[in-house]
Each structure stands twice: as structure tokens, then as C-alpha cells.
Design an enzyme around this catalytic site. Sequence first.
Site, short mmCIF file in Angstrom:
data_model
loop_
_atom_site.label_atom_id
_atom_site.label_comp_id
_atom_site.label_asym_id
_atom_site.label_seq_id
_atom_site.Cartn_x
_atom_site.Cartn_y
_atom_site.Cartn_z
N TRP A 1 -3.37 11.49 4.20
CA TRP A 1 -3.27 10.67 2.99
C TRP A 1 -2.83 11.57 1.83
O TRP A 1 -3.08 12.77 1.84
CB TRP A 1 -4.63 10.04 2.66
N SER B 1 -3.00 0.74 -4.26
CA SER B 1 -3.44 1.91 -3.49
C SER B 1 -4.83 2.32 -3.95
O SER B 1 -5.14 2.33 -5.14
CB SER B 1 -2.47 3.07 -3.69
N ARG B 2 -5.67 2.69 -2.98
CA ARG B 2 -7.04 3.11 -3.28
C ARG B 2 -7.17 4.62 -3.29
O ARG B 2 -8.26 5.15 -3.18
CB ARG B 2 -7.97 2.53 -2.22
N ASP C 1 0.87 -1.16 0.00
CA ASP C 1 0.00 0.00 0.00
C ASP C 1 0.92 1.22 0.00
O ASP C 1 2.13 1.10 0.25
CB ASP C 1 -0.85 -0.06 1.29
N LEU C 2 0.38 2.41 -0.27
CA LEU C 2 1.20 3.63 -0.24
C LEU C 2 1.04 4.40 1.07
O LEU C 2 1.95 4.43 1.90
CB LEU C 2 0.83 4.53 -1.43
N ASP C 3 -0.14 5.05 1.27
CA ASP C 3 -0.33 5.92 2.43
C ASP C 3 -0.18 5.16 3.76
O ASP C 3 -0.87 4.15 3.98
CB ASP C 3 -1.74 6.55 2.40
#
Length: 157
Positions: free
Chosen positions: A22, A69-70, A10-12
Site C-alpha cells: 500500500w 481512499s483510507r 479506490d487508490l491502492d
Amino acid sequence: MTDIQLVVFDLDFTLWDCGGTWCDHTEPPYQRRGDHICDAGGNKISLYADVAKILHYAQQQQLPLALASRTYQPTWAKKLLQLFEIDDFFEVQQIFPDSKRTHFATIQQLTGVAYNNMLFFDDEMRNIQDVSSLGVKAVYVENGISWPIFQQQLAAA
Ligand SMILES: [Mg+2]
């Protein structure tokens, strides 16, 4: 030897901290300032301390990496990846708002790696639950990825 053939991040709050928020809550344009990035509001965006070490280790081991990532601002996230100069480490990047099951279905198709040969790190329990239901080894991280967590989970997989 581990049977993990792909590691997905994931990123954040997993690879980076966008100043306690975020990346879709930041304010482009961005500017690189040494080891971090500032947004237009002076917000400091940083990779977690061990990220570079983890990415280089994976590259050295020829262990493929991917992103899921969302975020609601994929172009902002992409820009941050470029500014941090880590964009090229991830052979598949699924960055758009949807269920992570959708991201992983595409990652599976593009890489040909079976779900149970994937290791995933994320800071949100709902994503961990969604992705583990596919058979992926999904690991919850509380304060971003770190070298000890990465090493332990890779060795234990
Ligand atoms: Mg996150």
C-alpha cells in the site's frame, strides 16, 4: 445510456500497485522514472495499464470522477497523484483513514449525485460491502481496474 453520473475509485490495488504493498508502506521521497515512480527504497510504483485510457475516456465523455481512499498517508498519496499527472481528473478526493461510508457521504454532498447514480471500484470486500449498503453500485476488482471491467460495469449499470 447509463444512469451513472459519477465514478469513484479506490487508490491502492485499484488504480495503482505500490510494488505489492500500500502507498502508506512506501518510502518517500518519490521520483518519476518514465511510466512509473520509484520510492527512496527503490520500490516501483505503477498505475495499472488501462488507467490512463479509462481516465481520458471519462473526461471525453464528461463523466465526473472521484477518489475514496483510507490511506494513513494522504499527503503521500496526493504526491503520487501529482507525479503520475492524474490529480486533475478527480473533482472530489476523499483521502484519509475512515470508513468509506464517510468518504461517500462527503462525495454525495459535494457532487449532488445520488448514491444509486454512482459506480465504485475497490479491491477490498469490506469496502464493497460498506459502500453498497448506501445504494452505490460497488464493484470488486481483484487485480486493479482494467478497461474491460470498467466498460462492462458502466454499460451494465
Ligand atoms: Mg485498495
